[in-house]
Design an enzyme around this catalytic site. Sequence first.
Site, PDB file in Angstrom:
ATOM      1  N   SER A 194     -24.454  25.911  98.555  1.00 58.97           N
ATOM      2  CA  SER A 194     -24.485  25.991  97.094  1.00 58.97           C
ATOM      3  C   SER A 194     -23.122  25.624  96.536  1.00 58.97           C
ATOM      4  O   SER A 194     -22.135  25.535  97.266  1.00 58.97           O
ATOM      5  CB  SER A 194     -24.857  27.411  96.653  1.00 58.97           C
ATOM      6  OG  SER A 194     -23.849  28.318  97.043  1.00 58.97           O
ATOM      7  N   ARG A 195     -23.106  25.402  95.242  1.00 55.89           N
ATOM      8  CA  ARG A 195     -21.827  25.276  94.556  1.00 55.89           C
ATOM      9  C   ARG A 195     -21.325  26.683  94.266  1.00 55.89           C
ATOM     10  O   ARG A 195     -22.034  27.663  94.483  1.00 55.89           O
ATOM     11  CB  ARG A 195     -21.997  24.473  93.268  1.00 55.89           C
ATOM     12  CG  ARG A 195     -22.490  23.046  93.523  1.00 55.89           C
ATOM     13  CD  ARG A 195     -22.394  22.204  92.269  1.00 55.89           C
ATOM     14  NE  ARG A 195     -22.966  20.875  92.461  1.00 55.89           N
ATOM     15  CZ  ARG A 195     -22.325  19.868  93.040  1.00 55.89           C
ATOM     16  NH1 ARG A 195     -21.090  20.028  93.489  1.00 55.89           N
ATOM     17  NH2 ARG A 195     -22.910  18.687  93.171  1.00 55.89           N
ATOM     18  N   ALA A 196     -20.098  26.780  93.779  1.00 58.14           N
ATOM     19  CA  ALA A 196     -19.496  28.086  93.537  1.00 58.14           C
ATOM     20  C   ALA A 196     -20.337  28.908  92.571  1.00 58.14           C
ATOM     21  O   ALA A 196     -20.817  28.391  91.560  1.00 58.14           O
ATOM     22  CB  ALA A 196     -18.087  27.905  92.986  1.00 58.14           C
ATOM     23  N   THR A 198     -19.410  32.781  92.236  1.00 58.85           N
ATOM     24  CA  THR A 198     -18.337  33.668  91.768  1.00 58.85           C
ATOM     25  C   THR A 198     -16.971  33.182  92.237  1.00 58.85           C
ATOM     26  O   THR A 198     -15.952  33.735  91.841  1.00 58.85           O
ATOM     27  CB  THR A 198     -18.564  35.104  92.279  1.00 58.85           C
ATOM     28  OG1 THR A 198     -18.578  35.091  93.720  1.00 58.85           O
ATOM     29  CG2 THR A 198     -19.886  35.655  91.791  1.00 58.85           C
ATOM     30  N   SER A 199     -16.926  32.160  93.094  1.00 58.16           N
ATOM     31  CA  SER A 199     -15.670  31.727  93.704  1.00 58.16           C
ATOM     32  C   SER A 199     -15.080  30.511  92.997  1.00 58.16           C
ATOM     33  O   SER A 199     -15.646  29.978  92.045  1.00 58.16           O
ATOM     34  CB  SER A 199     -15.903  31.388  95.184  1.00 58.16           C
ATOM     35  OG  SER A 199     -16.690  30.214  95.294  1.00 58.16           O
ATOM     36  N   THR A 203     -18.963  25.574  99.318  1.00 59.77           N
ATOM     37  CA  THR A 203     -18.860  24.551 100.363  1.00 59.77           C
ATOM     38  C   THR A 203     -19.251  23.176  99.835  1.00 59.77           C
ATOM     39  O   THR A 203     -18.632  22.163 100.170  1.00 59.77           O
ATOM     40  CB  THR A 203     -19.750  24.924 101.566  1.00 59.77           C
ATOM     41  OG1 THR A 203     -19.309  26.184 102.096  1.00 59.77           O
ATOM     42  CG2 THR A 203     -19.658  23.883 102.667  1.00 59.77           C
ATOM     43  N   ASP A 256     -24.166  38.436  91.806  1.00 56.09           N
ATOM     44  CA  ASP A 256     -25.021  37.936  92.877  1.00 56.09           C
ATOM     45  C   ASP A 256     -25.811  39.122  93.427  1.00 56.09           C
ATOM     46  O   ASP A 256     -25.477  39.687  94.463  1.00 56.09           O
ATOM     47  CB  ASP A 256     -24.167  37.296  93.976  1.00 56.09           C
ATOM     48  CG  ASP A 256     -24.985  36.442  94.941  1.00 56.09           C
ATOM     49  OD1 ASP A 256     -26.197  36.283  94.695  1.00 56.09           O
ATOM     50  OD2 ASP A 256     -24.412  35.933  95.918  1.00 56.09           O
ATOM     51  N   SER A 264     -32.287  34.233  98.482  1.00 56.15           N
ATOM     52  CA  SER A 264     -31.682  32.917  98.274  1.00 56.15           C
ATOM     53  C   SER A 264     -31.322  32.273  99.603  1.00 56.15           C
ATOM     54  O   SER A 264     -31.672  31.122  99.883  1.00 56.15           O
ATOM     55  CB  SER A 264     -30.433  33.048  97.402  1.00 56.15           C
ATOM     56  OG  SER A 264     -29.670  31.858  97.410  1.00 56.15           O
ATOM     57  N   LYS A 288     -17.412  40.811  98.268  1.00 55.64           N
ATOM     58  CA  LYS A 288     -18.673  41.382  97.799  1.00 55.64           C
ATOM     59  C   LYS A 288     -19.007  42.674  98.539  1.00 55.64           C
ATOM     60  O   LYS A 288     -19.662  43.559  97.992  1.00 55.64           O
ATOM     61  CB  LYS A 288     -19.810  40.373  97.999  1.00 55.64           C
ATOM     62  CG  LYS A 288     -19.696  39.124  97.147  1.00 55.64           C
ATOM     63  CD  LYS A 288     -20.829  38.157  97.446  1.00 55.64           C
ATOM     64  CE  LYS A 288     -20.697  36.885  96.626  1.00 55.64           C
ATOM     65  NZ  LYS A 288     -21.762  35.906  96.925  1.00 55.64           N
TER      66      LYS A 288
END
Length: 503
Positions: A194-196, A198-199, A203, A256, A264, A288
């Site tokens: 996935s894209r970011a 919360t970060s 990747t 999340d 997910s 988390k």
Amino acid sequence: MLFFKAKLLDIDLGNNGVIANERDLIGTEYYPQDRVLVESSKGSFIGVLYTTKRMVKEGELGISRGAIEGIEEGEEVRLRHAPRPKSLKYIKKKMEGQVLKPQEIHTIVDEIVQGKLSNIELTSFIVSTYIHGMEMGEIVEMTKRMGETGDKLHWDKHPVVDVHSIGGVPGNKYALITVPIVASAGIIIPKTSSRAITSAAGTADVMEVLTRVDLNAEEMKRVVETTNGCLVWGGSVNLAPADDIIINIERPLSIDPQPQLLSSVMAKKIAAGINYTVIDIPVGLGTKIKNEREGYALARKFIELGERVGIDVECAITYGGQPIGRAVGPALEAKEALKALEDPKSAPKSLIEKSLSLAGILLEFGGVAQIGSGVKVAKDILYSGKALEKFREIVIEQGGGITNSEDVELGQYFEDIPSPKDGYVISLSNKGITNIAKEAGAPKDKKAGVLLYVKRGCKVNKGDILYRIYSSSEDRLRSAVELARRTYPVRVEGMVIRRISKF
């Protein structure tokens, strides 16, 4: 029913929004925020009605370009009220903390994919699972249904393995090293990411610095059949599309929920045809998962969920008390990962150790390494240069791009943050570093981020550089520097932390 001429807009109206001139709605039964069905000769969609005084003229309906494939400017479109989604009563039921039945969960997932829920309605569902949670039976049903929607991949060769991190720790770019190690050993590893959320960098954001990640299912399969592996964005492959819709709601909320996290991850594995996966669970302050006890509890849920959906799951609880490696932000992380592949001896130990440990588990499962020797086999592959060669092969097959670390460009504006005193680095705030990288523009500005010069325990002198902030924008950089000076995410203290006397 109302008739309009299509006005194509080069803006994202979100949730299939459409815009009408407010004068066109006077005396009609249509009001702002109404759920509407937009139809044309080329197709239709369900959206939300908004009004404007100037953006579109009377008789026009503003539609985001691409909302209906092939529609042309000025083409006639029809507007009518859309039926109320069946899932609204089930969402309210979950908001009240009740347990949902399988068919109720299936309806919610189906209507998410069909675009029948507004952002407000979908947000209500996500927040309700964040507050009330879900029972394992509910999570299993949601996972299965999400995995059934969209495309599904099938592989001729087995086993098909995967590795996934739940995130929460900055600089977690291990996949760019682990995947080519496993792929070069002959094991199939179709990695979707996935894209970011919360970060400062997911990747997919990091890999996109180097090559294409928006491959469709057919392109992804071709890359994997050629190289044994890939690193692509799950959103473009159309695997479990409900997941990507949910993520787009979670991102601005920076939440999340655990039921969504579990479903997910595993729904994507079902759709990707995975037999076995390793779940990385970073624990520590600012992640988390706060501690090993919570990490163990989550691991048991992943393993149980895997058993119930037919996927072998093993979890690795990893150290996440400070960033992995020294780079935080898409381009910085891509550069650091490439450097690690080019010269593992000079790479940050935390990055190399984590990448090899996860690769070792996968090599043991795939039968390439005996139990207990996986890390050694992974290390031999990395240090021999085979992983670098495989990674470059994957980059080229995904569309070509950057294959040398020296070619990765960073933000043209940067500023160093010095140590205010002599002493030792006693703490590094994951959240603080992430927030500064995001303030600098990451992940949308791929060249923005934070490069750490120190880690916990390092001895520093006054004036030594603690970290450098990069950005493509002077204003963004200035804002990030101001945030850094207010929050002090890297704490330096002397051996005497505090002096206390009786006076």
